[in-house]
Design a protein around this motif. Structure first.
Motif, PDB file in Angstrom:
ATOM      1  N   ASP A   1     -25.592  10.933  26.645  1.00 39.97           N
ATOM      2  CA  ASP A   1     -25.953   9.655  25.864  1.00 39.97           C
ATOM      3  C   ASP A   1     -24.690   8.785  25.432  1.00 39.97           C
ATOM      4  O   ASP A   1     -24.778   7.814  25.005  1.00 39.97           O
ATOM      5  CB  ASP A   1     -26.795  10.064  24.754  1.00 39.97           C
ATOM      6  CG  ASP A   1     -28.275  10.249  25.187  1.00 39.97           C
ATOM      7  OD1 ASP A   1     -28.666   9.822  26.220  1.00 39.97           O
ATOM      8  OD2 ASP A   1     -29.194  11.024  24.466  1.00 39.97           O
ATOM      9  N   GLY A   2     -23.337   9.517  25.682  1.00 40.18           N
ATOM     10  CA  GLY A   2     -22.087   8.670  25.341  1.00 40.18           C
ATOM     11  C   GLY A   2     -21.924   7.497  26.245  1.00 40.18           C
ATOM     12  O   GLY A   2     -22.461   7.346  27.414  1.00 40.18           O
ATOM     13  N   VAL A   3     -21.022   6.766  26.029  1.00 42.96           N
ATOM     14  CA  VAL A   3     -20.238   5.909  26.813  1.00 42.96           C
ATOM     15  C   VAL A   3     -19.240   6.631  27.591  1.00 42.96           C
ATOM     16  O   VAL A   3     -18.308   6.883  27.091  1.00 42.96           O
ATOM     17  CB  VAL A   3     -19.870   4.388  25.999  1.00 42.96           C
ATOM     18  CG1 VAL A   3     -19.259   3.516  26.883  1.00 42.96           C
ATOM     19  CG2 VAL A   3     -20.933   3.991  24.931  1.00 42.96           C
ATOM     20  N   VAL A   4     -19.654   6.566  28.856  1.00 39.37           N
ATOM     21  CA  VAL A   4     -18.678   7.181  30.032  1.00 39.37           C
ATOM     22  C   VAL A   4     -18.104   6.348  30.910  1.00 39.37           C
ATOM     23  O   VAL A   4     -18.763   5.489  31.465  1.00 39.37           O
ATOM     24  CB  VAL A   4     -19.502   8.250  30.507  1.00 39.37           C
ATOM     25  CG1 VAL A   4     -18.766   8.841  31.576  1.00 39.37           C
ATOM     26  CG2 VAL A   4     -20.037   9.239  29.536  1.00 39.37           C
ATOM     27  N   ASN A   5     -16.770   6.344  31.117  1.00 40.30           N
ATOM     28  CA  ASN A   5     -16.028   5.682  32.110  1.00 40.30           C
ATOM     29  C   ASN A   5     -16.204   6.454  33.266  1.00 40.30           C
ATOM     30  O   ASN A   5     -15.620   7.444  33.544  1.00 40.30           O
ATOM     31  CB  ASN A   5     -14.621   5.737  32.012  1.00 40.30           C
ATOM     32  CG  ASN A   5     -13.946   4.813  32.917  1.00 40.30           C
ATOM     33  OD1 ASN A   5     -14.007   4.915  33.847  1.00 40.30           O
ATOM     34  ND2 ASN A   5     -13.138   3.655  32.270  1.00 40.30           N
ATOM     35  N   ILE A   6     -17.056   5.878  34.212  1.00 37.29           N
ATOM     36  CA  ILE A   6     -17.322   6.865  35.393  1.00 37.29           C
ATOM     37  C   ILE A   6     -16.189   7.169  36.414  1.00 37.29           C
ATOM     38  O   ILE A   6     -16.031   8.000  36.949  1.00 37.29           O
ATOM     39  CB  ILE A   6     -18.783   6.075  36.333  1.00 37.29           C
ATOM     40  CG1 ILE A   6     -18.380   4.668  36.635  1.00 37.29           C
ATOM     41  CG2 ILE A   6     -19.804   6.240  35.403  1.00 37.29           C
ATOM     42  CD1 ILE A   6     -19.311   4.329  37.695  1.00 37.29           C
ATOM     43  N   VAL A   7     -15.358   5.961  36.383  1.00 38.06           N
ATOM     44  CA  VAL A   7     -13.973   6.131  37.237  1.00 38.06           C
ATOM     45  C   VAL A   7     -13.190   7.551  36.808  1.00 38.06           C
ATOM     46  O   VAL A   7     -12.754   8.114  37.458  1.00 38.06           O
ATOM     47  CB  VAL A   7     -13.404   4.663  37.292  1.00 38.06           C
ATOM     48  CG1 VAL A   7     -11.904   4.816  38.277  1.00 38.06           C
ATOM     49  CG2 VAL A   7     -14.258   3.707  38.100  1.00 38.06           C
ATOM     50  N   ASP A   8     -12.992   7.265  35.370  1.00 39.75           N
ATOM     51  CA  ASP A   8     -12.127   8.440  34.819  1.00 39.75           C
ATOM     52  C   ASP A   8     -12.707   9.701  35.081  1.00 39.75           C
ATOM     53  O   ASP A   8     -12.153  10.818  35.034  1.00 39.75           O
ATOM     54  CB  ASP A   8     -11.776   7.954  33.567  1.00 39.75           C
ATOM     55  CG  ASP A   8     -10.958   6.906  33.021  1.00 39.75           C
ATOM     56  OD1 ASP A   8     -10.290   6.335  34.139  1.00 39.75           O
ATOM     57  OD2 ASP A   8     -10.845   6.271  32.058  1.00 39.75           O
ATOM     58  N   GLY A   9     -14.226   9.930  34.875  1.00 43.30           N
ATOM     59  CA  GLY A   9     -14.867  10.959  34.865  1.00 43.30           C
ATOM     60  C   GLY A   9     -15.189  11.419  36.396  1.00 43.30           C
ATOM     61  O   GLY A   9     -15.683  12.351  36.316  1.00 43.30           O
ATOM     62  N   ARG A  10     -14.604  10.608  37.335  1.00 42.08           N
ATOM     63  CA  ARG A  10     -14.770  10.969  38.648  1.00 42.08           C
ATOM     64  C   ARG A  10     -16.364  11.134  39.050  1.00 42.08           C
ATOM     65  O   ARG A  10     -16.671  11.959  39.981  1.00 42.08           O
ATOM     66  CB  ARG A  10     -13.947  12.178  39.103  1.00 42.08           C
ATOM     67  CG  ARG A  10     -12.442  12.422  38.621  1.00 42.08           C
ATOM     68  CD  ARG A  10     -11.806  11.258  39.243  1.00 42.08           C
ATOM     69  NE  ARG A  10     -11.787  11.561  40.810  1.00 42.08           N
ATOM     70  CZ  ARG A  10     -11.573  10.600  41.708  1.00 42.08           C
ATOM     71  NH1 ARG A  10     -10.946   9.256  41.242  1.00 42.08           N
ATOM     72  NH2 ARG A  10     -11.134  10.599  42.920  1.00 42.08           N
ATOM     73  N   TYR A  11     -17.125   9.929  38.672  1.00 43.93           N
ATOM     74  CA  TYR A  11     -18.472  10.162  38.990  1.00 43.93           C
ATOM     75  C   TYR A  11     -18.587   8.888  39.991  1.00 43.93           C
ATOM     76  O   TYR A  11     -17.604   8.125  40.265  1.00 43.93           O
ATOM     77  CB  TYR A  11     -19.426   9.622  37.750  1.00 43.93           C
ATOM     78  CG  TYR A  11     -19.495  10.859  36.840  1.00 43.93           C
ATOM     79  CD1 TYR A  11     -20.439  12.069  36.931  1.00 43.93           C
ATOM     80  CD2 TYR A  11     -18.616  10.634  35.608  1.00 43.93           C
ATOM     81  CE1 TYR A  11     -20.491  12.671  35.950  1.00 43.93           C
ATOM     82  CE2 TYR A  11     -18.586  11.749  34.685  1.00 43.93           C
ATOM     83  CZ  TYR A  11     -19.704  12.843  34.839  1.00 43.93           C
ATOM     84  OH  TYR A  11     -19.833  13.771  33.940  1.00 43.93           O
TER      85      TYR A  11
END
Length: 295
Positions: A130-140
């Motif tokens: 539920d958090g705000v996630v940077n998908i690029v940094d997280g490799r999603y």
């Protein structure tokens, strides 16, 4: 050359994940073998790439420079390999996505069986957060969020109809209490709070009718950070809950929960799958989008 490529690939994995253990799990090797390979690479290059402690791994200045140069190249290789999927009869590969719990329940869960049946060679990995996630940094490969929360530089694809929130309480709760007919009436009811997981802020209930917007600070009841726990608290008569109407629908339909203030809960743009703009969208991600859009 083959050894250098393998070790450079291992270096990129460690740099990206910041952990020998996680990189080893991703590459299918042991952490000790990975550490040995990275030390051998440093010896061949004659420079230290990583700062190691018992708890963390960080890049040296030389490591940061090498990682910055290597990452685009390895991404191009991954894109080129995935492009071969266009010559296959069926998409293959893996897709990693990050979704909030509400989207997991109302968007992902209903389509999982169909997706795995239609695309058995695609491995879908879903992280519920539920958090705000940077998908690029997280490799999603992609994420799912409400449309208003998607960054403008992302490609966004609608994957749900408009959404609503709902205020609900149990039938037993209303046996000796009047149902609220206006937001002001909520002052006389225990309202179950929701603590936002990223900012830690207590979410204020956002209600609107005929252009009049009102925010209500929940009070008089527990503060939780899980929608399912909020629903259970409402079922148990703890107080009124405020969460997505989609996840509440089964409880409302069978009478376990009673919806109130429905005219103060207007629709808003629903969930969108989003991903970075790139020259080539992986075939596995395209397959996921197809299923999510119901095509």
């Amino acid at each position: 050359m083959r050894r250098d490529l393998a070790d450079l690939s291992a270096f990129v994995a460690v740099a990206r994940l910041g952990s020998f253990r996680r990189a080893a799990a991703e590459l299918g090797v042991t952490a000790s073998a990975l550490s040995h390979a990275l030390r051998a690479l440093e010896e061949r290059l004659g420079v230290r790439l990583l700062n190691r402690t018992t708890r963390s791994v960080s890049l040296t200045e030389a490591g940061e420079q090498l990682y910055a140069r290597l990452l685009p190249a390895f991404e191009d290789v991954a894109t080129a390999v995935d492009g071969v999927n266009s010559f296959r009869d069926r998409p293959a590969g893996s897709v990693r996505i990050n979704v909030p719990r509400l989207a997991a329940a109302t968007v992902i869960a209903p389509m999982l069986a169909r997706f795995t049946a239609e695309f058995p060679e695609v491995r879908l990995e879903v992280t519920v957060d539920d958090g705000v996630v940077n998908i690029v940094d997280g490799r999603y490969d992609a994420g799912i969020r409400f449309g208003e929360a998607v960054e403008r530089d992302m490609i966004a694809v609608r994957v749900s109809p408009d959404q609503r929130f709902a205020v609900v309480g149990s039938p037993a709760y209303f046996e000796d209490r009047p149902k609220p007919i206006s937001p002001q009436d909520l002052r006389h009811h225990p309202c179950i709070g929701f603590r936002l997981p990223t900012s830690g802020v207590l979410y204020r209930w956002e209600l609107e009718k005929d252009g009049i917007a009102i925010e209500v600070a929940p009070a008089g009841a527990p503060i939780l950070n899980d929608p399912e726990l909020s629903i259970q608290a409402a079922l148990d008569g703890v107080g009124l809950a405020f969460t997505g109407a989609g996840i509440l629908a089964p409880y409302i339909e069978d009478g376990r929960l009673v919806q109130v203030l429905k005219d103060w809960c207007p629709p808003f743009p629903g969930f969108f799958l989003y991903y970075p703009s790139r020259r080539h969208t992986p075939a596995a991600l395209r397959a996921l989008i197809t299923v999510l859009q119901g095509a």
